[in-house]
Design a protein around this motif. Structure first.
Motif, PDB file in Angstrom:
ATOM      1  N   GLU A 120       0.840  -1.197   0.000  1.00 37.94           N
ATOM      2  CA  GLU A 120       0.000   0.000   0.000  1.00 37.94           C
ATOM      3  C   GLU A 120       0.874   1.246   0.000  1.00 37.94           C
ATOM      4  OE1 GLU A 120      -3.847   1.682   0.131  1.00 37.94           O
ATOM      5  OE2 GLU A 120      -3.406  -0.444   0.283  1.00 37.94           O
ATOM      6  N   MET A 121       0.506   2.224  -0.813  1.00 31.40           N
ATOM      7  CA  MET A 121       1.223   3.501  -0.863  1.00 31.40           C
ATOM      8  C   MET A 121       0.252   4.624  -0.550  1.00 31.40           C
ATOM      9  SD  MET A 121       3.559   3.289  -4.253  1.00 31.40           S
ATOM     10  CE  MET A 121       4.375   1.793  -4.731  1.00 31.40           C
ATOM     11  N   VAL A 122       0.663   5.522   0.315  1.00 33.70           N
ATOM     12  CA  VAL A 122      -0.110   6.715   0.615  1.00 33.70           C
ATOM     13  C   VAL A 122       0.609   7.861  -0.086  1.00 33.70           C
ATOM     14  CG1 VAL A 122      -0.943   8.252   2.427  1.00 33.70           C
ATOM     15  CG2 VAL A 122      -0.844   5.779   2.834  1.00 33.70           C
ATOM     16  N   ILE A 123      -0.083   8.523  -1.007  1.00 29.38           N
ATOM     17  CA  ILE A 123       0.544   9.542  -1.848  1.00 29.38           C
ATOM     18  C   ILE A 123      -0.167  10.872  -1.616  1.00 29.38           C
ATOM     19  CG2 ILE A 123       1.163  10.182  -4.211  1.00 29.38           C
ATOM     20  CD1 ILE A 123       0.655   7.101  -4.842  1.00 29.38           C
ATOM     21  N   TYR A 124       0.622  11.907  -1.364  1.00 26.46           N
ATOM     22  CA  TYR A 124       0.035  13.224  -1.145  1.00 26.46           C
ATOM     23  C   TYR A 124       0.993  14.317  -1.589  1.00 26.46           C
ATOM     24  CZ  TYR A 124       2.911  12.912   3.092  1.00 26.46           C
ATOM     25  OH  TYR A 124       3.959  12.752   3.963  1.00 26.46           O
ATOM     26  N   TRP A 125       0.442  15.497  -1.808  1.00 25.98           N
ATOM     27  CA  TRP A 125       1.237  16.662  -2.185  1.00 25.98           C
ATOM     28  C   TRP A 125       1.726  17.357  -0.923  1.00 25.98           C
ATOM     29  CZ3 TRP A 125       3.842  18.556  -6.038  1.00 25.98           C
ATOM     30  CH2 TRP A 125       4.279  19.866  -5.986  1.00 25.98           C
ATOM     31  N   SER A 126       2.992  17.723  -0.890  1.00 24.60           N
ATOM     32  CA  SER A 126       3.571  18.458   0.228  1.00 24.60           C
ATOM     33  C   SER A 126       3.943  19.858  -0.239  1.00 24.60           C
ATOM     34  CB  SER A 126       4.815  17.729   0.759  1.00 24.60           C
ATOM     35  OG  SER A 126       5.490  18.555   1.687  1.00 24.60           O
TER      36      SER A 126
ATOM     37  N   ASP B  95       7.597  20.660   0.804  1.00 26.01           N
ATOM     38  CA  ASP B  95       8.644  20.069  -0.032  1.00 26.01           C
ATOM     39  C   ASP B  95       8.456  20.391  -1.513  1.00 26.01           C
ATOM     40  OD1 ASP B  95       9.856  18.743   2.196  1.00 26.01           O
ATOM     41  OD2 ASP B  95       8.258  17.250   2.099  1.00 26.01           O
ATOM     42  N   ASN B  96       7.301  20.944  -1.853  1.00 27.56           N
ATOM     43  CA  ASN B  96       6.970  21.238  -3.247  1.00 27.56           C
ATOM     44  C   ASN B  96       7.110  19.988  -4.126  1.00 27.56           C
ATOM     45  OD1 ASN B  96       6.011  23.029  -5.207  1.00 27.56           O
ATOM     46  ND2 ASN B  96       8.075  23.437  -5.945  1.00 27.56           N
ATOM     47  N   SER B  97       6.594  18.877  -3.601  1.00 29.76           N
ATOM     48  CA  SER B  97       6.669  17.612  -4.335  1.00 29.76           C
ATOM     49  C   SER B  97       5.610  16.653  -3.811  1.00 29.76           C
ATOM     50  CB  SER B  97       8.061  16.985  -4.194  1.00 29.76           C
ATOM     51  OG  SER B  97       8.312  16.656  -2.840  1.00 29.76           O
ATOM     52  N   PHE B  98       5.394  15.578  -4.571  1.00 30.13           N
ATOM     53  CA  PHE B  98       4.534  14.499  -4.118  1.00 30.13           C
ATOM     54  C   PHE B  98       5.352  13.624  -3.181  1.00 30.13           C
ATOM     55  CE2 PHE B  98       2.366  15.750  -7.961  1.00 30.13           C
ATOM     56  CZ  PHE B  98       1.032  15.672  -7.589  1.00 30.13           C
ATOM     57  N   VAL B  99       4.734  13.192  -2.101  1.00 34.56           N
ATOM     58  CA  VAL B  99       5.391  12.329  -1.120  1.00 34.56           C
ATOM     59  C   VAL B  99       4.644  11.001  -1.095  1.00 34.56           C
ATOM     60  CG1 VAL B  99       5.978  12.029   1.320  1.00 34.56           C
ATOM     61  CG2 VAL B  99       6.142  14.289   0.260  1.00 34.56           C
ATOM     62  N   VAL B 100       5.402   9.917  -1.035  1.00 29.73           N
ATOM     63  CA  VAL B 100       4.830   8.573  -0.955  1.00 29.73           C
ATOM     64  C   VAL B 100       5.318   7.928   0.337  1.00 29.73           C
ATOM     65  CG1 VAL B 100       4.643   6.306  -2.039  1.00 29.73           C
ATOM     66  CG2 VAL B 100       4.918   8.342  -3.464  1.00 29.73           C
ATOM     67  N   GLU B 101       4.372   7.460   1.131  1.00 34.71           N
ATOM     68  CA  GLU B 101       4.703   6.700   2.331  1.00 34.71           C
ATOM     69  C   GLU B 101       4.226   5.268   2.128  1.00 34.71           C
ATOM     70  OE1 GLU B 101       3.187   8.507   5.876  1.00 34.71           O
ATOM     71  OE2 GLU B 101       3.943  10.484   5.309  1.00 34.71           O
TER      72      GLU B 101
ATOM     73  N   THR C 271       6.571  14.840  -9.869  1.00 35.56           N
ATOM     74  CA  THR C 271       5.279  14.455 -10.416  1.00 35.56           C
ATOM     75  C   THR C 271       4.775  13.225  -9.668  1.00 35.56           C
ATOM     76  OG1 THR C 271       6.163  12.918 -12.067  1.00 35.56           O
ATOM     77  CG2 THR C 271       5.980  15.254 -12.725  1.00 35.56           C
ATOM     78  N   TYR C 272       3.486  12.979  -9.803  1.00 33.14           N
ATOM     79  CA  TYR C 272       2.870  11.808  -9.179  1.00 33.14           C
ATOM     80  C   TYR C 272       3.570  10.531  -9.651  1.00 33.14           C
ATOM     81  CZ  TYR C 272      -1.050   8.882  -7.568  1.00 33.14           C
ATOM     82  OH  TYR C 272      -1.823   7.951  -6.947  1.00 33.14           O
ATOM     83  N   ALA C 273       3.742  10.419 -10.969  1.00 32.13           N
ATOM     84  CA  ALA C 273       4.367   9.220 -11.543  1.00 32.13           C
ATOM     85  C   ALA C 273       5.809   9.064 -11.077  1.00 32.13           C
ATOM     86  CB  ALA C 273       4.309   9.281 -13.066  1.00 32.13           C
ATOM     87  N   GLU C 274       6.541  10.150 -11.005  1.00 29.43           N
ATOM     88  CA  GLU C 274       7.927  10.088 -10.541  1.00 29.43           C
ATOM     89  C   GLU C 274       7.984   9.642  -9.082  1.00 29.43           C
ATOM     90  OE1 GLU C 274      11.840  12.977  -9.925  1.00 29.43           O
ATOM     91  OE2 GLU C 274      10.002  13.829 -10.742  1.00 29.43           O
ATOM     92  N   ALA C 275       7.064  10.153  -8.266  1.00 29.44           N
ATOM     93  CA  ALA C 275       7.042   9.769  -6.851  1.00 29.44           C
ATOM     94  C   ALA C 275       6.763   8.274  -6.696  1.00 29.44           C
ATOM     95  CB  ALA C 275       6.001  10.595  -6.107  1.00 29.44           C
TER      96      ALA C 275
END
Length: 70
Positions: A6-12, A15-21, A34-38
């Motif tokens: 499971e990945m939790v993806i959000y905009w920070s 950090d001016n980027s998408f973060v994935v936990e 970008t979302y895809a890059e994250a």
């Protein structure tokens, strides 16, 4: 590699980027412009997390899929 974790993806804004936990793998996080890059970066980090856990003889959680606490 496509992980089943499971990945939790959000905009920070900070950090001016998408973060994935990756909640099932403690400390496993990635980011990207970008979302895809994250998500791609998270796939790499998941692979590295698992490799390191194996090298250290630590347990590797099985992917549960849907978060139990969501």
């Amino acid at each position: 590699m496509t992980s089943r974790y499971e990945m939790v993806i959000y905009w920070s804004n900070d950090d001016n980027s998408f973060v994935v936990e990756v909640p099932e793998l403690p400390g496993c996080m990635a980011d990207g412009q970008t979302y895809a890059e994250a998500v791609a970066n998270a796939e790499v980090v998941i692979k590295e997390w698992i490799k390191t856990a194996r090298e250290l003889g630590r347990p590797i959680p099985e992917p549960r899929g849907k978060l139990a606490y969501a």
